[in-house]
Design an enzyme around this catalytic site. Structure first.
Site, PDB file in Angstrom:
ATOM      1  N   CYS A   1       0.849  -1.180   0.000  1.00 50.61           N
ATOM      2  CA  CYS A   1       0.000   0.000   0.000  1.00 50.61           C
ATOM      3  C   CYS A   1       0.886   1.232   0.000  1.00 50.61           C
ATOM      4  CB  CYS A   1      -0.917   0.005   1.225  1.00 50.61           C
ATOM      5  SG  CYS A   1      -2.030   1.428   1.281  1.00 50.61           S
TER       6      CYS A   1
ATOM      7  N   GLU B   1      -3.634   0.984  -6.066  1.00 50.73           N
ATOM      8  CA  GLU B   1      -2.604   0.028  -6.428  1.00 50.73           C
ATOM      9  C   GLU B   1      -2.380   0.097  -7.928  1.00 50.73           C
ATOM     10  OE1 GLU B   1       0.266  -1.373  -5.953  1.00 50.73           O
ATOM     11  OE2 GLU B   1      -0.569  -2.228  -4.107  1.00 50.73           O
TER      12      GLU B   1
END
Length: 249
Positions: A2, A111
């Site tokens: 992340c 992402e």
């Protein structure tokens, strides 16, 4: 892993979800990046049994974990993620896993999927049914040589599941509401007692929405970052084994 996330719910929504005080100081943010302040939620400093005071308290830390033993931060890599499978043993995270676990409120995260060549496609990844949720996080207070202190944090990661696995092999640890109290209890709950909380999320929990590359620039902070764009052709990713951090840690 992340590397960017967002928290866009109104403070009152976050406050009620986490039963936390101090949330009203945090406005919605659409592109939270490493080194920036992030909201974390921990146990309330003082709360007697039967009290009507909030169970928890929200405060700011810098996203980029610095272990207490670091001598020169300029020579130390930025640790924005911690691999959940090994955090309890790694020198960088061992103490925090035992004593300083927190919840990190989020609306979703971004992402990037690798495309042929050097191109990437960003995705806005959010709970399929919306709402705010919590990443599992760790914090550490670092004492600088000059005497000042800075609170720092990292997001725990685990194996990606469902459609996320086609984008990246890692994803943030999601702590479910029924586990909030146990996760934050660093007095009676040792790392081995909460290891089950760090399991990969159910495959259908998240949905991945392709978005424009405007999210790549930290200066872009508007809600249009989450607007859907045309889905690029999907090429299955080979399974890759990797560590989020250098093996030294």
């Amino acid at each position: 892993m992340c590397g960017r996330f967002a928290l866009t719910q109104a403070p009152i929504v976050v406050e009620e979800h986490f039963a936390a005080s101090g949330v009203d100081a945090f406005p919605p943010r659409y592109n939270i990046a490493p080194t920036q302040p992030i909201m974390v939620v921990g146990p309330a400093p003082t709360r007697e049994a039967g009290s009507n005071l909030p169970l928890r308290h929200a405060f700011l830390v810098r996203w980029g974990f610095i272990p207490g033993w670091v001598k020169d931060v300029k020579q130390f890599p930025m640790l924005i993620n911690a691999r959940s499978e090994t955090a309890a043993e790694k020198a960088s995270f061992r103490a925090a896993m035992r004593h300083r676990r927190v919840l990190i409120p989020a609306s979703g995260f971004y992402e990037w999927r690798k495309l042929p060549g050097k191109r990437t496609q960003p995705y806005w990844i959010r709970p399929r049914h919306g709402g705010v949720f919590a990443f599992g996080g760790l914090i550490e207070t670092y004492s600088e040589p000059g005497g000042s202190e800075i609170d720092t944090g990292a997001i725990l990661t685990t194996a990606a599941t469902g459609e996320l696995a086609a984008i990246h092999d890692r994803a943030p640890v999601v702590v479910m509401p029924e586990d909030y109290t146990r996760w934050l209890d660093c007095i009676t709950q040792e790392p081995r007692d909460v290891s089950d909380i760090m399991r990969p999320i159910q495959p259908d929990f998240f949905e991945a929405i392709p978005v424009s590359d405007k999210v790549n620039k930290v200066a872009n902070v508007g809600p249009d970052l989450q607007d859907k764009v045309a889905e690029p052709p999907v090429t299955p990713r080979a399974s890759v084994k990797r560590d989020d951090q250098l093996s030294l840690f």
